[in-house]
Design a protein around this motif. Structure first.
Motif, PDB file in Angstrom:
ATOM      1  N   LYS A 236     -26.467  19.444  20.598  1.00  0.00           N
ATOM      2  CA  LYS A 236     -26.383  18.138  21.259  1.00  0.00           C
ATOM      3  C   LYS A 236     -27.200  17.094  20.516  1.00  0.00           C
ATOM      4  O   LYS A 236     -26.746  15.974  20.273  1.00  0.00           O
ATOM      5  N   GLN A 237     -28.434  17.463  20.140  1.00  0.00           N
ATOM      6  CA  GLN A 237     -29.285  16.527  19.405  1.00  0.00           C
ATOM      7  C   GLN A 237     -28.683  16.192  18.045  1.00  0.00           C
ATOM      8  O   GLN A 237     -28.714  15.044  17.599  1.00  0.00           O
ATOM      9  N   MET A 238     -28.103  17.222  17.389  1.00  0.00           N
ATOM     10  CA  MET A 238     -27.476  17.004  16.090  1.00  0.00           C
ATOM     11  C   MET A 238     -26.326  16.008  16.208  1.00  0.00           C
ATOM     12  O   MET A 238     -26.179  15.108  15.373  1.00  0.00           O
ATOM     13  N   LYS A 239     -25.518  16.142  17.266  1.00  0.00           N
ATOM     14  CA  LYS A 239     -24.388  15.241  17.450  1.00  0.00           C
ATOM     15  C   LYS A 239     -24.856  13.821  17.773  1.00  0.00           C
ATOM     16  O   LYS A 239     -24.175  12.854  17.437  1.00  0.00           O
ATOM     17  N   ASP A 240     -26.009  13.714  18.438  1.00  0.00           N
ATOM     18  CA  ASP A 240     -26.555  12.384  18.733  1.00  0.00           C
ATOM     19  C   ASP A 240     -26.976  11.668  17.450  1.00  0.00           C
ATOM     20  O   ASP A 240     -26.736  10.476  17.279  1.00  0.00           O
ATOM     21  N   TYR A 241     -27.633  12.415  16.546  1.00  0.00           N
ATOM     22  CA  TYR A 241     -28.123  11.821  15.302  1.00  0.00           C
ATOM     23  C   TYR A 241     -27.050  11.754  14.221  1.00  0.00           C
ATOM     24  O   TYR A 241     -27.095  10.902  13.334  1.00  0.00           O
ATOM     25  N   MET A 242     -26.080  12.664  14.287  1.00  0.00           N
ATOM     26  CA  MET A 242     -25.065  12.776  13.243  1.00  0.00           C
ATOM     27  C   MET A 242     -23.696  12.909  13.915  1.00  0.00           C
ATOM     28  O   MET A 242     -23.201  14.008  14.125  1.00  0.00           O
ATOM     29  N   PRO A 243     -23.079  11.792  14.330  1.00  0.00           N
ATOM     30  CA  PRO A 243     -21.812  11.847  15.082  1.00  0.00           C
ATOM     31  C   PRO A 243     -20.753  12.704  14.400  1.00  0.00           C
ATOM     32  O   PRO A 243     -20.585  12.656  13.182  1.00  0.00           O
ATOM     33  N   VAL A 244     -20.041  13.491  15.195  1.00  0.00           N
ATOM     34  CA  VAL A 244     -19.065  14.458  14.679  1.00  0.00           C
ATOM     35  C   VAL A 244     -17.988  13.780  13.844  1.00  0.00           C
ATOM     36  O   VAL A 244     -17.470  14.363  12.888  1.00  0.00           O
ATOM     37  N   ARG A 245     -17.653  12.541  14.168  1.00  0.00           N
ATOM     38  CA  ARG A 245     -16.560  11.870  13.453  1.00  0.00           C
ATOM     39  C   ARG A 245     -16.875  11.656  11.972  1.00  0.00           C
ATOM     40  O   ARG A 245     -15.981  11.366  11.183  1.00  0.00           O
ATOM     41  N   TYR A 246     -18.156  11.788  11.567  1.00  0.00           N
ATOM     42  CA  TYR A 246     -18.522  11.625  10.167  1.00  0.00           C
ATOM     43  C   TYR A 246     -18.621  12.954   9.419  1.00  0.00           C
ATOM     44  O   TYR A 246     -18.772  12.960   8.200  1.00  0.00           O
ATOM     45  N   TRP A 247     -18.538  14.081  10.138  1.00  0.00           N
ATOM     46  CA  TRP A 247     -18.821  15.376   9.530  1.00  0.00           C
ATOM     47  C   TRP A 247     -17.867  15.745   8.403  1.00  0.00           C
ATOM     48  O   TRP A 247     -18.258  16.405   7.443  1.00  0.00           O
ATOM     49  N   LYS A 248     -16.596  15.369   8.528  1.00  0.00           N
ATOM     50  CA  LYS A 248     -15.614  15.838   7.537  1.00  0.00           C
ATOM     51  C   LYS A 248     -15.887  15.291   6.130  1.00  0.00           C
ATOM     52  O   LYS A 248     -15.348  15.825   5.147  1.00  0.00           O
ATOM     53  N   PHE A 249     -16.724  14.245   6.025  1.00  0.00           N
ATOM     54  CA  PHE A 249     -17.043  13.703   4.706  1.00  0.00           C
ATOM     55  C   PHE A 249     -18.450  14.109   4.249  1.00  0.00           C
ATOM     56  O   PHE A 249     -18.922  13.624   3.211  1.00  0.00           O
ATOM     57  N   MET A 250     -19.101  15.008   4.994  1.00  0.00           N
ATOM     58  CA  MET A 250     -20.458  15.425   4.672  1.00  0.00           C
ATOM     59  C   MET A 250     -20.467  16.872   4.222  1.00  0.00           C
ATOM     60  O   MET A 250     -20.098  17.763   4.988  1.00  0.00           O
ATOM     61  N   PRO A 251     -20.840  17.151   2.988  1.00  0.00           N
ATOM     62  CA  PRO A 251     -20.789  18.528   2.457  1.00  0.00           C
ATOM     63  C   PRO A 251     -21.512  19.539   3.322  1.00  0.00           C
ATOM     64  O   PRO A 251     -21.039  20.671   3.482  1.00  0.00           O
ATOM     65  N   GLU A 252     -22.658  19.153   3.891  1.00  0.00           N
ATOM     66  CA  GLU A 252     -23.443  20.105   4.678  1.00  0.00           C
ATOM     67  C   GLU A 252     -22.767  20.511   5.974  1.00  0.00           C
ATOM     68  O   GLU A 252     -23.109  21.531   6.573  1.00  0.00           O
ATOM     69  N   LYS A 253     -21.791  19.685   6.454  1.00  0.00           N
ATOM     70  CA  LYS A 253     -21.094  20.010   7.693  1.00  0.00           C
ATOM     71  C   LYS A 253     -19.623  20.288   7.492  1.00  0.00           C
ATOM     72  O   LYS A 253     -18.957  20.810   8.379  1.00  0.00           O
ATOM     73  N   ASN A 254     -19.088  19.940   6.351  1.00  0.00           N
ATOM     74  CA  ASN A 254     -17.656  20.128   6.087  1.00  0.00           C
ATOM     75  C   ASN A 254     -17.330  21.612   6.120  1.00  0.00           C
ATOM     76  O   ASN A 254     -17.807  22.385   5.318  1.00  0.00           O
ATOM     77  N   GLY A 255     -16.502  21.998   7.090  1.00  0.00           N
ATOM     78  CA  GLY A 255     -16.122  23.399   7.211  1.00  0.00           C
ATOM     79  C   GLY A 255     -17.003  24.168   8.149  1.00  0.00           C
ATOM     80  O   GLY A 255     -16.761  25.348   8.421  1.00  0.00           O
ATOM     81  N   ASN A 256     -18.061  23.509   8.699  1.00  0.00           N
ATOM     82  CA  ASN A 256     -18.978  24.199   9.629  1.00  0.00           C
ATOM     83  C   ASN A 256     -18.789  23.643  11.031  1.00  0.00           C
ATOM     84  O   ASN A 256     -18.520  22.483  11.197  1.00  0.00           O
TER      85      ASN A 256
END
Length: 243
Positions: A223-243
């Motif tokens: 929940k805290q991660m989603k607050d600081y790092m909105p899910v809609r941006y994850w697909k362009f972030m290597p650390e979250k892409n595919g996770n």
């Protein structure tokens, strides 16, 4: 009901305001997929220089910042952005004085919220944007923002990466900001075929390993991660892409 459909430009919006201001019940939009009612009268609006200037001059008589604020608010990704801006201007022209701080007025609340979201996303993307190196040595950052903010980001990254060539690509709007180490421009981009440099995949994997190492799997804070790092941006972030 009259529905004024603009071509999406600020000039067309102010032109539509010229025609719509005295209507009792109407809509201004650039959304061509708007749902019509049986009594709808659709009026297509393109920019008219004279009417645009007349409306802007009328606004500036009561608030010297309102025109710039409206143009900024039209960056919003909301399909209601023109109607929100129109509602704000109607109140301004009726009261004949600045209204930006009259927070008890619904139209002002909606307008300020639209601007807040644009400013907030621009600030977040300065931290969330991820660049990859192409085989030509150009840094490339694709993203899909809610609002039209590419030219708001360019001065920040041109200063930060002043010795690099880079491209910021809004894949939703097909807009690219291009910097050549001296100056930057924005232009229509279309689809892009990107070939990464030989070292890029190595560094991507290294970054993912680092991210996984510092992340404590036994103590997830989703929940805290989603607050600081909105899910809609994850697909362009290597650390979250595919996770």
């Amino acid at each position: 009901m009259k529905i004024f459909i603009t071509d999406g430009t600020a000039t067309a919006f102010f032109t539509a305001v010229f025609y719509a201001y005295k209507e009792n019940n109407c809509i201004i939009t650039s959304d061509n997929s708007i749902q019509l009612t049986f009594d709808s009268e659709v009026i297509r609006i393109t920019g008219d220089k004279d009417k645009n200037e007349r409306v802007q001059n009328a606004i500036l008589k009561y608030d010297e910042y309102a025109v710039d604020d409206v143009i900024f608010a039209l960056r919003s990704g909301s399909t209601k952005k023109e109607q929100i801006a129109f509602g704000y201007l109607k109140v301004l022209l009726e009261k004949k004085s600045p209204i930006s701080k009259m927070l008890s007025i619904p139209q002002v609340i909606d307008f300020n919220e639209a601007m807040r979201k644009i400013t907030g996303e621009s600030h977040m993307c300065k931290g969330f944007l991820r660049f990859t190196e192409t085989h030509e040595g150009v840094l490339y950052a694709p993203y899909s923002p809610d609002n039209d903010i590419t030219d708001l980001l360019m001065p920040h990254f041109a200063k930060r990466f002043n010795g690099e060539k880079f491209v910021i690509h809004d894949v939703k709007r097909n807009i690219a900001g291009i910097y050549n180490r001296e100056e930057w421009i924005t232009c229509y981009a279309g689809e892009a075929e990107i070939r990464l440099s030989e070292s890029e995949n190595f560094f991507k994997n290294l970054w993912k390993k680092y991210y996984n190492c510092v992340n404590i799997a036994e103590r997830p804070h989703i929940k805290q991660m989603k607050d600081y790092m909105p899910v809609r941006y994850w697909k362009f972030m290597p650390e979250k892409n595919g996770n």
